[in-house]
Scaffold this motif. Structure first.
Motif, PDB file in Angstrom:
ATOM      1  N   VAL A  11       0.845  -1.195   0.000  1.00  0.00           N
ATOM      2  CA  VAL A  11       0.000   0.000   0.000  1.00  0.00           C
ATOM      3  C   VAL A  11       0.879   1.242   0.000  1.00  0.00           C
ATOM      4  N   GLY A  40      -2.974  -4.683  -3.763  1.00  0.00           N
ATOM      5  CA  GLY A  40      -2.814  -3.470  -2.978  1.00  0.00           C
ATOM      6  C   GLY A  40      -3.149  -2.185  -3.680  1.00  0.00           C
ATOM      7  N   SER A  53      -4.288  -1.210  -8.455  1.00  0.00           N
ATOM      8  CA  SER A  53      -4.882  -0.364  -7.431  1.00  0.00           C
ATOM      9  C   SER A  53      -6.377  -0.177  -7.679  1.00  0.00           C
ATOM     10  N   THR A  82      -9.393   0.021   0.671  1.00  0.00           N
ATOM     11  CA  THR A  82      -8.184  -0.798   0.818  1.00  0.00           C
ATOM     12  C   THR A  82      -8.461  -1.992   1.725  1.00  0.00           C
TER      13      THR A  82
END
Length: 390
Positions: A11, A40, A53, A82
């Protein structure tokens, strides 16, 4: 790919973190081959390594306390997205790169989601400069810290957070393929013409606050030195905004894009005018003398002035304990003052050489020439996982 492949969640929310995350992904691939997969949040560089992403990280490039408060709902929504990604993908480890505010919220959500998931923070908050209480907060939120400064460990280990120094990836940037002449040919620079490199930052707020002052300085410098060539390597996150602003300048500036062009420009530059950040370390490594400028919101500045405990903002100045590169911050970051400092260096080769020597000495204090940080970080991650398994 094997069903037993290690699933690593990476991340990152800013360009420097995207670069570190991509480097770590490559290093893990070298060790594990098909035995690792990535999920991530990241930017273009991490995407090239297989990290898809769920949202565009440019919306998380927030600068300043007031701006941070305004962006809070957006940050929370992205942290929730996330965590939802982690719930779907069930990673074996999560590595949270830099970006203190965002990654802390992600860590808290991941801890609630799966208390057994190993959480590793890559780059700690600069508690030696400001807000020492963040060391305790981080220790309560993650299991291990990978630090980029040799002096980080005591601050975090005192709070019970195991810390591994892996080095600063900016110190191992490879300039071996950089070609100054390629850059000169690209912009049509006459032989011997001085080159001013302008690096206005990678966040939208930096372009808004810093680039106008840099533009004023460039106009003054060009008026006195018509032969001066101006080059602006634009970060992907702000390339369009940079082009739009520079199009309105009274003098020509060459906007270049891509990592190769940036490295070529750093080696070709006579002097650089740089926004404070990771890029100052990269410029020092390239052997480029520079002047550093920075502006933030007035309320944020007033608050930080009371909190910050270091005299300087540039890492190699902090390491050297003196102002190797001039720092023009806030009101001092104006066209006249910037042009004066840059002009002195453009006109004085002896001054340029002396500054480069001092920059190199400071980089040595910071750990230049040490092990590759990407490899060191990958080894540390695998050691943490092995210890957990044992």
């Amino acid at each position: 790919m094997s069903a037993r492949a290690l699933t690593v969640m990476l991340v990152a929310a800013e360009p420097s973190g995207d670069e570190r995350g991509a480097g770590l992904a490559r290093a893990l691939k070298r060790r594990l081959g098909e035995g690792v997969r990535f999920v991530g949040v990241g930017g273009e560089r991490m995407a090239a390594e297989g990290v898809e992403s769920p949202f565009d990280i440019t919306q998380l490039s927030v600068l300043g306390l007031v701006e941070g408060l305004m962006a809070y709902p957006r940050v929370v929504a992205c942290a929730d997205a996330t965590a939802a990604l982690a719930a779907r993908e069930r990673p074996d480890v999560a590595i949270l790169v830099d970006s203190w505010g965002f990654t802390l919220r992600v860590a808290q959500r991941l801890r609630r989601l799966d208390p057994a998931l190993p959480l590793i923070k890559y780059v700690g908050p600069q508690v030696w400069a400001t807000r020492p209480g963040r060391a305790k907060t981080l220790a309560a939120s993650v299991d291990h810290l990978l630090s980029i400064h040799a002096f980080d460990a005591p601050y975090f280990e005192a709070e019970g957070l195991p810390t591994t120094f892996v080095g600063n990836s900016a110190l191992s940037l490879d300039f071996s393929r950089a070609d100054p002449e390629r850059l000169r040919a690209q912009i049509g620079a006459p032989a011997g013409a001085p080159i001013l490199l302008v690096l206005p930052g990678s966040r939208p707020a930096e372009i808004e606050r810093v680039l106008p002052a840099f533009g004023e300085a460039v106009a003054l410098l060009k008026a006195e030195r018509p032969e001066l060539q101006v080059v602006i390597p634009a970060a992907p996150t702000v390339a369009e905004a940079v082009k739009a602003r520079v199009a309105g300048w009274s003098c020509r500036a060459h906007v270049v894009e891509g990592e190769a062009a940036k490295l070529d420009a750093m080696k070709a530059a006579t002097v650089a005018l740089a926004c404070s950040g990771t890029v100052t370390t990269q410029l020092a490594l390239a052997g480029t003398p520079m002047v550093v400028g920075y502006r933030i919101g007035p309320v944020t500045y007033a608050i930080l002035k009371r909190l910050v405990r270091t005299r300087y903002v540039t890492l190699f100045n902090i390491a050297a304990e003196t102002e190797v590169a001039p720092e023009l911050i806030q009101d001092a970051c104006n066209g006249l003052a910037l042009a004066a400092e840059v002009g002195r260096r453009l006109d004085d080769e002896t001054l340029r050489r002396a500054q480069v020597r001092e920059q190199y000495a400071a980089l040595d204090k910071m750990g230049r020439g040490g092990p590759d940080p990407d490899d060191a970080a990958a080894d540390a991650v695998l050691e943490v996982l092995a210890a957990r398994k044992a």
